[in-house]
Scaffold this motif. Structure first.
Motif, mmCIF file in Angstrom:
data_model
loop_
_atom_site.group_PDB
_atom_site.id
_atom_site.type_symbol
_atom_site.label_atom_id
_atom_site.label_comp_id
_atom_site.label_asym_id
_atom_site.label_seq_id
_atom_site.Cartn_x
_atom_site.Cartn_y
_atom_site.Cartn_z
ATOM 1 N N THR A 14 28.904 35.381 39.838
ATOM 2 C CA THR A 14 30.249 34.650 40.634
ATOM 3 C C THR A 14 31.619 34.731 39.685
ATOM 4 O OG1 THR A 14 29.014 32.860 40.300
ATOM 5 C CG2 THR A 14 28.297 33.670 42.259
ATOM 6 N N PHE A 15 31.267 34.215 38.600
ATOM 7 C CA PHE A 15 32.262 34.619 37.168
ATOM 8 C C PHE A 15 33.328 35.307 37.707
ATOM 9 C CE2 PHE A 15 33.276 32.067 33.113
ATOM 10 C CZ PHE A 15 34.486 32.591 32.859
ATOM 11 N N ALA A 16 33.008 36.287 37.939
ATOM 12 C CA ALA A 16 33.492 37.666 37.532
ATOM 13 C C ALA A 16 34.207 38.131 38.888
ATOM 14 C CB ALA A 16 32.618 39.034 37.767
ATOM 15 N N VAL A 17 34.134 37.869 39.779
ATOM 16 C CA VAL A 17 34.340 36.991 41.384
ATOM 17 C C VAL A 17 35.944 36.528 41.088
ATOM 18 C CG1 VAL A 17 34.397 37.212 43.359
ATOM 19 C CG2 VAL A 17 32.523 38.683 42.535
ATOM 20 N N PHE A 18 35.233 34.858 41.096
ATOM 21 C CA PHE A 18 36.344 34.000 40.721
ATOM 22 C C PHE A 18 36.698 34.148 39.018
ATOM 23 C CE2 PHE A 18 33.912 32.753 44.147
ATOM 24 C CZ PHE A 18 34.877 32.002 45.188
ATOM 25 N N GLY A 19 36.662 34.467 38.258
ATOM 26 C CA GLY A 19 37.703 35.011 37.243
ATOM 27 C C GLY A 19 39.008 35.585 37.561
ATOM 28 N N VAL A 20 38.861 36.338 38.037
ATOM 29 C CA VAL A 20 40.143 37.168 38.577
ATOM 30 C C VAL A 20 40.714 36.895 40.125
ATOM 31 C CG1 VAL A 20 40.798 39.769 39.608
ATOM 32 C CG2 VAL A 20 38.764 40.176 38.033
ATOM 33 N N LEU A 21 39.908 35.495 40.532
ATOM 34 C CA LEU A 21 40.977 35.596 41.698
ATOM 35 C C LEU A 21 41.538 34.118 41.350
ATOM 36 C CD1 LEU A 21 38.812 35.319 44.865
ATOM 37 C CD2 LEU A 21 40.676 36.890 44.413
ATOM 38 N N GLY A 22 40.564 33.584 40.464
ATOM 39 C CA GLY A 22 41.017 31.769 39.798
ATOM 40 C C GLY A 22 42.392 31.739 39.537
ATOM 41 N N GLY B 249 42.869 35.581 33.773
ATOM 42 C CA GLY B 249 41.834 35.716 34.423
ATOM 43 C C GLY B 249 41.381 37.344 35.340
ATOM 44 N N PHE B 250 41.807 37.976 34.818
ATOM 45 C CA PHE B 250 41.541 39.676 34.909
ATOM 46 C C PHE B 250 40.364 39.460 33.699
ATOM 47 C CE2 PHE B 250 41.009 43.821 33.512
ATOM 48 C CZ PHE B 250 41.444 43.999 34.131
ATOM 49 N N TYR B 251 41.074 39.280 32.584
ATOM 50 C CA TYR B 251 40.509 38.662 30.862
ATOM 51 C C TYR B 251 39.090 38.315 31.716
ATOM 52 C CZ TYR B 251 38.752 37.521 27.111
ATOM 53 O OH TYR B 251 38.807 37.357 25.320
ATOM 54 N N LYS B 252 38.485 36.584 31.598
ATOM 55 C CA LYS B 252 37.854 35.947 31.869
ATOM 56 C C LYS B 252 36.495 36.771 33.166
ATOM 57 C CE LYS B 252 37.038 33.274 30.331
ATOM 58 N NZ LYS B 252 35.570 33.005 28.985
ATOM 59 N N GLY B 253 37.155 37.128 34.046
ATOM 60 C CA GLY B 253 36.531 38.343 35.423
ATOM 61 C C GLY B 253 35.704 39.260 34.716
#
Length: 473
Positions: free
Chosen positions: A68-76, A387-391
């Motif tokens: 879920t972090f992969a998705v919401f990291g990008v969306l974050g 956010g992209f990096y964290k996703g």
């Protein structure tokens, strides 16, 4: 008269750094938030198996977390731009409390489902928190001091891992149990709750004023449509494609280091002590690479290349040491667990290696953050980039935690980590050469010019912009 004016201007500039709406204070505050939440989370996972003898529950919970972090990291980044920092960061922090509580529950009932659910929810919250943190850390500082601010944040944040490592060490010092006691998880939850409240003190970027009078953004709130379009564009951005391998690799090695080095080789109390030094090494590593990235050369582009080269050489040396250590045991060996009171090389070698892993982690991630921060200066763009990096980072971590669930040989995990980090160095160097520009030379002013220029009002709601003063709510 001129000298007096210059002195007063210098004193005003120095004192302004500690304004509540200054970048220094705001980066310090986000560091304290991460000290309490991700810092304590790192100490919890760093014990190996989340402090449990059976690693299955934490492996599955962290797989859900990083998925879920992969998705919401990008969306974050987009969510942060729409909702602002307080709502985004405090909501994200609250999920850390639930995650620690799920292992308190697991200590008594040994049911994985709650831990997996809490892990999935934490992935959502962590995506929000880290996107906001990345935007604050990379966009607030002046362009020639981003490495210094990144190392400041990293040091405060990882002090959480140091304190968090002391919690299980002290509370389980005389314990002969295989799992940590309830007080360990309760201690983590208290710190995480404090971080949730502290997140409410973070100001919106439009209210943060740099020492030169500029703002981090003049946009108070973005829109959902704008952010959706900009997020899609990230996957077509060649800069993000060059960062992708480094992002994927940057959390991939945690599973191997925490579970299969610290969690396999050391007893319970020594794992906590090891984490004190692991996260302490991160503070040293971030300070070292921050200095290189800001002060080693006049040219910003050259500083970036030098920093990447240093991290690449150090990484090769540390992973080589890891290979030597890993050849001594396999997943199926019955090992005598090492204690910090043991003398000789049996304890010293693995301990120094684990310390070096922490040093390398901070240098690697601080280096990547510096490169991202050098690509832009405004909060909106950098929130999306980070956010992209964290996703992508979290997608890699989700795969890594499942690799351990499927009992992949330790040696294969080590080699995979080594190869992935090594591939990222030339790609980051290429990105620096193509996309990072040197700072424009700063024009010096004579004392006479300084005294004749209107000073910036002390009020945090007023800034000097485009030759006139604008008031903000």
């Amino acid at each position: 008269m001129d000298l007096q004016g210059e002195t007063m201007a210098g004193e005003s500039s120095s004192s302004s750094r500690w304004r509540y709406n200054s970048p220094l204070v705001q980066v310090t505050l986000i560091g304290l938030v991460c000290f309490c939440c991700p810092g304590m989370f790192n100490a919890l996972t760093g014990m190996g198996g989340g402090g449990q003898v059976d690693h299955t529950a934490v492996n599955n919970a962290n797989t859900a977390l990083y998925t879920t972090f992969a998705v919401f990291g990008v969306l974050g980044g987009g969510i942060y731009n729409v909702l602002g920092p307080r709502a985004t960061l405090s909501a994200g922090c609250s999920t850390y409390v639930l995650y620690a509580g799920s292992f308190l529950y697991y200590n008594h009932f040994h049911h994985q489902l709650f831990a997996i659910f809490a892990g999935a929810l934490l992935g959502v919250g962590a995506g929000l928190l880290w996107a906001g943190q990345g935007a604050i850390m990379t966009s607030y500082p002046p362009s020639n001091r981003k490495g210094t601010f990144i190392s400041l944040f990293w040091s405060i944040f990882n002090m959480g891992g140091v304190i968090g490592g002391l919690i299980p060490f002290i509370l389980n010092y005389h314990s002969t149990a295989a799992s940590v006691n309830d007080g360990t998880y309760i201690g983590f939850m208290i710190f995480m709750s404090i971080g949730t409240v502290l997140a409410l003190t973070i100001l919106h970027p439009s209210r943060v004023i740099r020492d030169d009078g500029s703002r981090c953004t003049n946009i108070k709130y973005s829109s959902v449509v704008v952010e959706a379009i900009e997020i899609v564009k990230l996957f077509l951005n060649w800069r993000m494609l060059l960062i992708f391998p480094a992002a994927w690799a940057s959390n991939f090695f945690y599973n191997y280091q925490f579970n299969n080095v610290n969690g396999v080789l050391f007893n319970l109390r020594t794992r906590g002590l090891n984490n004190v030094f692991y996260w302490g090494a991160q503070m040293i590593g971030s300070a070292m690479i921050g200095y290189v990235m800001d002060f080693s050369c006049k040219s910003r582009r050259t500083r970036g290349l030098v920093g990447i080269g240093i991290v690449g050489l150090l990484g090769t040396a540390i992973w080589s040491g890891g290979l030597v250590n890993q050849l001594k045991y396999t997943r199926h060996d019955k090992l005598k667990l090492l204690d910090f009171k043991d003398s000789g090389s049996d304890f010293a070698g693995p301990f120094v290696l684990y310390f070096a892993y922490g040093l390398l982690d901070a240098m690697f991630q601080s280096m990547v953050y510096w490169v991202i921060g050098a690509l832009a200066d405004d909060s909106e763009t950098l929130s999306r980039y980070t956010g992209f990096y964290k996703g992508v980072q979290s997608a890699g971590a989700a795969v890594a935690w499942q690799i351990d669930v499927h009992n992949v040989p330790f040696l294969f995990q080590l080699i995979s980590n080594w190869v992935m980090t090594t591939i990222s160095y030339p790609l980051l160097a290429l990105l620096v050469m193509l996309a990072v520009k040197d700072e424009a030379p700063i024009e010096t002013e004579s004392p006479k010019e300084v005294t004749h220029r209107p000073s910036i009002p002390a009020s945090p709601n007023v800034s000097r912009a485009q030759g006139h003063f604008r008031a903000y709510d």
